[in-house]
Write a protein that holds these residues in place. Structure first.
Motif, PDB file in Angstrom:
ATOM      1  N   TRP A  56      45.101  35.203  45.259  1.00  0.00           N
ATOM      2  CA  TRP A  56      45.532  36.216  46.228  1.00  0.00           C
ATOM      3  C   TRP A  56      45.676  35.599  47.610  1.00  0.00           C
ATOM      4  O   TRP A  56      46.667  35.830  48.312  1.00  0.00           O
ATOM      5  CB  TRP A  56      44.525  37.370  46.252  1.00  0.00           C
ATOM      6  N   GLY A  57      44.692  34.819  48.008  1.00  0.00           N
ATOM      7  CA  GLY A  57      44.776  34.125  49.291  1.00  0.00           C
ATOM      8  C   GLY A  57      45.918  33.127  49.321  1.00  0.00           C
ATOM      9  O   GLY A  57      46.580  32.957  50.354  1.00  0.00           O
ATOM     10  N   LEU A  58      46.162  32.473  48.208  1.00  0.00           N
ATOM     11  CA  LEU A  58      47.289  31.542  48.119  1.00  0.00           C
ATOM     12  C   LEU A  58      48.602  32.276  48.316  1.00  0.00           C
ATOM     13  O   LEU A  58      49.498  31.784  49.024  1.00  0.00           O
ATOM     14  CB  LEU A  58      47.268  30.831  46.762  1.00  0.00           C
ATOM     15  N   ARG A  59      48.746  33.430  47.720  1.00  0.00           N
ATOM     16  CA  ARG A  59      49.976  34.213  47.877  1.00  0.00           C
ATOM     17  C   ARG A  59      50.197  34.573  49.351  1.00  0.00           C
ATOM     18  O   ARG A  59      51.318  34.495  49.859  1.00  0.00           O
ATOM     19  CB  ARG A  59      49.913  35.483  47.024  1.00  0.00           C
ATOM     20  N   GLU A  60      49.127  34.982  50.031  1.00  0.00           N
ATOM     21  CA  GLU A  60      49.255  35.339  51.446  1.00  0.00           C
ATOM     22  C   GLU A  60      49.638  34.131  52.287  1.00  0.00           C
ATOM     23  O   GLU A  60      50.479  34.229  53.190  1.00  0.00           O
ATOM     24  CB  GLU A  60      47.940  35.941  51.944  1.00  0.00           C
ATOM     25  N   GLU A  61      49.017  32.996  51.997  1.00  0.00           N
ATOM     26  CA  GLU A  61      49.318  31.782  52.756  1.00  0.00           C
ATOM     27  C   GLU A  61      50.764  31.340  52.524  1.00  0.00           C
ATOM     28  O   GLU A  61      51.472  30.949  53.464  1.00  0.00           O
ATOM     29  CB  GLU A  61      48.347  30.672  52.366  1.00  0.00           C
ATOM     30  N   ALA A  62      51.206  31.415  51.277  1.00  0.00           N
ATOM     31  CA  ALA A  62      52.591  31.064  50.973  1.00  0.00           C
ATOM     32  C   ALA A  62      53.557  32.049  51.633  1.00  0.00           C
ATOM     33  O   ALA A  62      54.631  31.653  52.119  1.00  0.00           O
ATOM     34  CB  ALA A  62      52.803  31.054  49.462  1.00  0.00           C
ATOM     35  N   ALA A  63      53.176  33.320  51.691  1.00  0.00           N
ATOM     36  CA  ALA A  63      54.030  34.324  52.329  1.00  0.00           C
ATOM     37  C   ALA A  63      54.171  34.055  53.826  1.00  0.00           C
ATOM     38  O   ALA A  63      55.258  34.181  54.390  1.00  0.00           O
ATOM     39  CB  ALA A  63      53.461  35.723  52.095  1.00  0.00           C
ATOM     40  N   ARG A  64      53.073  33.670  54.469  1.00  0.00           N
ATOM     41  CA  ARG A  64      53.142  33.361  55.900  1.00  0.00           C
ATOM     42  C   ARG A  64      54.066  32.175  56.150  1.00  0.00           C
ATOM     43  O   ARG A  64      54.844  32.167  57.121  1.00  0.00           O
ATOM     44  CB  ARG A  64      51.738  33.070  56.449  1.00  0.00           C
ATOM     45  N   THR A  65      53.993  31.169  55.295  1.00  0.00           N
ATOM     46  CA  THR A  65      54.860  30.003  55.445  1.00  0.00           C
ATOM     47  C   THR A  65      56.315  30.373  55.179  1.00  0.00           C
ATOM     48  O   THR A  65      57.231  29.893  55.857  1.00  0.00           O
ATOM     49  CB  THR A  65      54.417  28.891  54.484  1.00  0.00           C
ATOM     50  N   GLU A 151      42.933  43.747  40.014  1.00  0.00           N
ATOM     51  CA  GLU A 151      44.333  43.621  40.407  1.00  0.00           C
ATOM     52  C   GLU A 151      44.831  44.896  41.095  1.00  0.00           C
ATOM     53  O   GLU A 151      45.532  44.828  42.110  1.00  0.00           O
ATOM     54  CB  GLU A 151      45.195  43.325  39.180  1.00  0.00           C
ATOM     55  N   ILE A 152      44.460  46.040  40.557  1.00  0.00           N
ATOM     56  CA  ILE A 152      44.866  47.309  41.166  1.00  0.00           C
ATOM     57  C   ILE A 152      44.272  47.429  42.563  1.00  0.00           C
ATOM     58  O   ILE A 152      44.959  47.819  43.522  1.00  0.00           O
ATOM     59  CB  ILE A 152      44.426  48.500  40.295  1.00  0.00           C
ATOM     60  N   GLN A 153      42.991  47.110  42.706  1.00  0.00           N
ATOM     61  CA  GLN A 153      42.335  47.207  44.006  1.00  0.00           C
ATOM     62  C   GLN A 153      42.942  46.247  45.020  1.00  0.00           C
ATOM     63  O   GLN A 153      43.051  46.567  46.207  1.00  0.00           O
ATOM     64  CB  GLN A 153      40.833  46.959  43.845  1.00  0.00           C
ATOM     65  N   GLN A 154      43.351  45.078  44.569  1.00  0.00           N
ATOM     66  CA  GLN A 154      44.010  44.136  45.478  1.00  0.00           C
ATOM     67  C   GLN A 154      45.355  44.684  45.947  1.00  0.00           C
ATOM     68  O   GLN A 154      45.720  44.532  47.118  1.00  0.00           O
ATOM     69  CB  GLN A 154      44.200  42.785  44.786  1.00  0.00           C
ATOM     70  N   CYS A 155      46.085  45.324  45.066  1.00  0.00           N
ATOM     71  CA  CYS A 155      47.357  45.947  45.455  1.00  0.00           C
ATOM     72  C   CYS A 155      47.119  47.082  46.447  1.00  0.00           C
ATOM     73  O   CYS A 155      47.887  47.253  47.404  1.00  0.00           O
ATOM     74  CB  CYS A 155      48.095  46.469  44.218  1.00  0.00           C
ATOM     75  N   GLN A 156      46.064  47.847  46.243  1.00  0.00           N
ATOM     76  CA  GLN A 156      45.734  48.908  47.187  1.00  0.00           C
ATOM     77  C   GLN A 156      45.406  48.330  48.557  1.00  0.00           C
ATOM     78  O   GLN A 156      45.814  48.875  49.586  1.00  0.00           O
ATOM     79  CB  GLN A 156      44.557  49.732  46.655  1.00  0.00           C
ATOM     80  N   HIS A 157      44.671  47.232  48.560  1.00  0.00           N
ATOM     81  CA  HIS A 157      44.346  46.571  49.824  1.00  0.00           C
ATOM     82  C   HIS A 157      45.611  46.104  50.534  1.00  0.00           C
ATOM     83  O   HIS A 157      45.750  46.264  51.753  1.00  0.00           O
ATOM     84  CB  HIS A 157      43.417  45.390  49.559  1.00  0.00           C
ATOM     85  N   ALA A 158      46.544  45.528  49.782  1.00  0.00           N
ATOM     86  CA  ALA A 158      47.796  45.059  50.380  1.00  0.00           C
ATOM     87  C   ALA A 158      48.597  46.220  50.948  1.00  0.00           C
ATOM     88  O   ALA A 158      49.214  46.102  52.016  1.00  0.00           O
ATOM     89  CB  ALA A 158      48.620  44.301  49.342  1.00  0.00           C
ATOM     90  N   LEU A 159      48.584  47.347  50.255  1.00  0.00           N
ATOM     91  CA  LEU A 159      49.312  48.515  50.739  1.00  0.00           C
ATOM     92  C   LEU A 159      48.689  49.065  52.016  1.00  0.00           C
ATOM     93  O   LEU A 159      49.398  49.399  52.977  1.00  0.00           O
ATOM     94  CB  LEU A 159      49.358  49.597  49.662  1.00  0.00           C
ATOM     95  N   LEU A 160      47.364  49.156  52.059  1.00  0.00           N
ATOM     96  CA  LEU A 160      46.696  49.625  53.273  1.00  0.00           C
ATOM     97  C   LEU A 160      46.955  48.684  54.442  1.00  0.00           C
ATOM     98  O   LEU A 160      47.134  49.129  55.583  1.00  0.00           O
ATOM     99  CB  LEU A 160      45.193  49.763  53.027  1.00  0.00           C
ATOM    100  N   ASN A 161      46.984  47.390  54.162  1.00  0.00           N
ATOM    101  CA  ASN A 161      47.288  46.427  55.216  1.00  0.00           C
ATOM    102  C   ASN A 161      48.702  46.652  55.756  1.00  0.00           C
ATOM    103  O   ASN A 161      48.934  46.594  56.969  1.00  0.00           O
ATOM    104  CB  ASN A 161      47.157  45.007  54.676  1.00  0.00           C
TER     105      ASN A 161
END
Length: 225
Positions: A56-65, A151-161
């Motif tokens: 999950w952190g890797l996805r965010e880091e790749a997204a920022r790049t 996985e569902i909770q991580q998606c919820q976190h991304a949506l709230l963000n």
């Protein structure tokens, strides 16, 4: 498809970030080789054979790049940003794996509140309701169940963000115009409160978390009763 080890992918993402940040390099002719790899690290179904690796952190880091590359080369390649956003929107399709949907939301959010408004807000209520229903029906019988819940909770976190990026960067008037307050309160409840920015008497944004007063001014009073 599984890409490989997250540590290796993270190293490559950081290398790409360093190259993009270097003003002495001219990477324009090599973007067609770099960007697909970054997009894969954002939206691939699996980035590791171990489900609880911090992909999950890797996805965010790749997204920022990825977003940094769009900002750096967007003037030179005018269709670049639109093509990347289109790919990320496709990743949010409900038939995609949750890890892919997460990457799509994480990437789109980094493009800012206008992108969140256009591509995430219209799906927010329906996605949250679907995920809550899935959590209610999901058992705790085995590791696959726990992985699915996570996985569902991580998606919820991304949506709230994403909602926070929108709500902290637009005025109360704009929020009132774009959000259906009653519908959002029914679905998200008190989770909206820390996402709300604080505005002064003249409507200018100030530092600090949102208050219940600003939420009530948008019709959010029911979420704090």
């Amino acid at each position: 498809e599984m890409v490989g080890k997250t540590d290796t992918c993270r190293t490559l993402v950081r290398l790409a970030d360093a190259l993009i940040s270097n003003p002495n390099l001219h990477l324009g002719l090599h973007l067609h080789q770099m960007l697909p790899a970054l997009i894969t690290c954002v939206v691939a179904r699996r980035l590791s054979s171990r489900p609880f690796d911090d992909h999950w952190g890797l996805r965010e880091e790749a997204a920022r790049t990825l977003v940094k590359a769009c900002n750096a080369f967007g003037d030179q390649y005018t269709a670049l940003k639109a093509r990347v956003i289109k790919t990320l929107c496709e990743a949010m399709s409900p038939d995609k794996p949750l890890s892919t949907q997460y990457g799509g939301m994480a990437g789109l959010s980094l493009f800012g509140p206008k992108t969140v408004d256009a591509f995430i807000l219209p799906l927010a209520k329906g996605n949250w309701e679907k995920w809550e229903k899935a959590l209610e029906s999901q058992g705790y019988n085995n590791s696959a169940d726990f992985e699915r819940r996570f996985e569902i909770q991580q998606c919820q976190h991304a949506l709230l963000n994403a909602l926070g990026i929108f709500m902290r960067n637009v005025s109360l008037k704009e929020q009132a115009e774009r959000l259906r307050a009653d519908a959002f309160v029914d679905v998200f409840g008190e989770k909206l409160i820390p996402l709300q920015a604080t505005f002064d008497d003249e409507g200018a944004m100030t530092d600090g978390a949102g208050s219940s007063d600003s939420l009530m001014s948008l019709g959010y009073s029911s979420c704090i009763l």
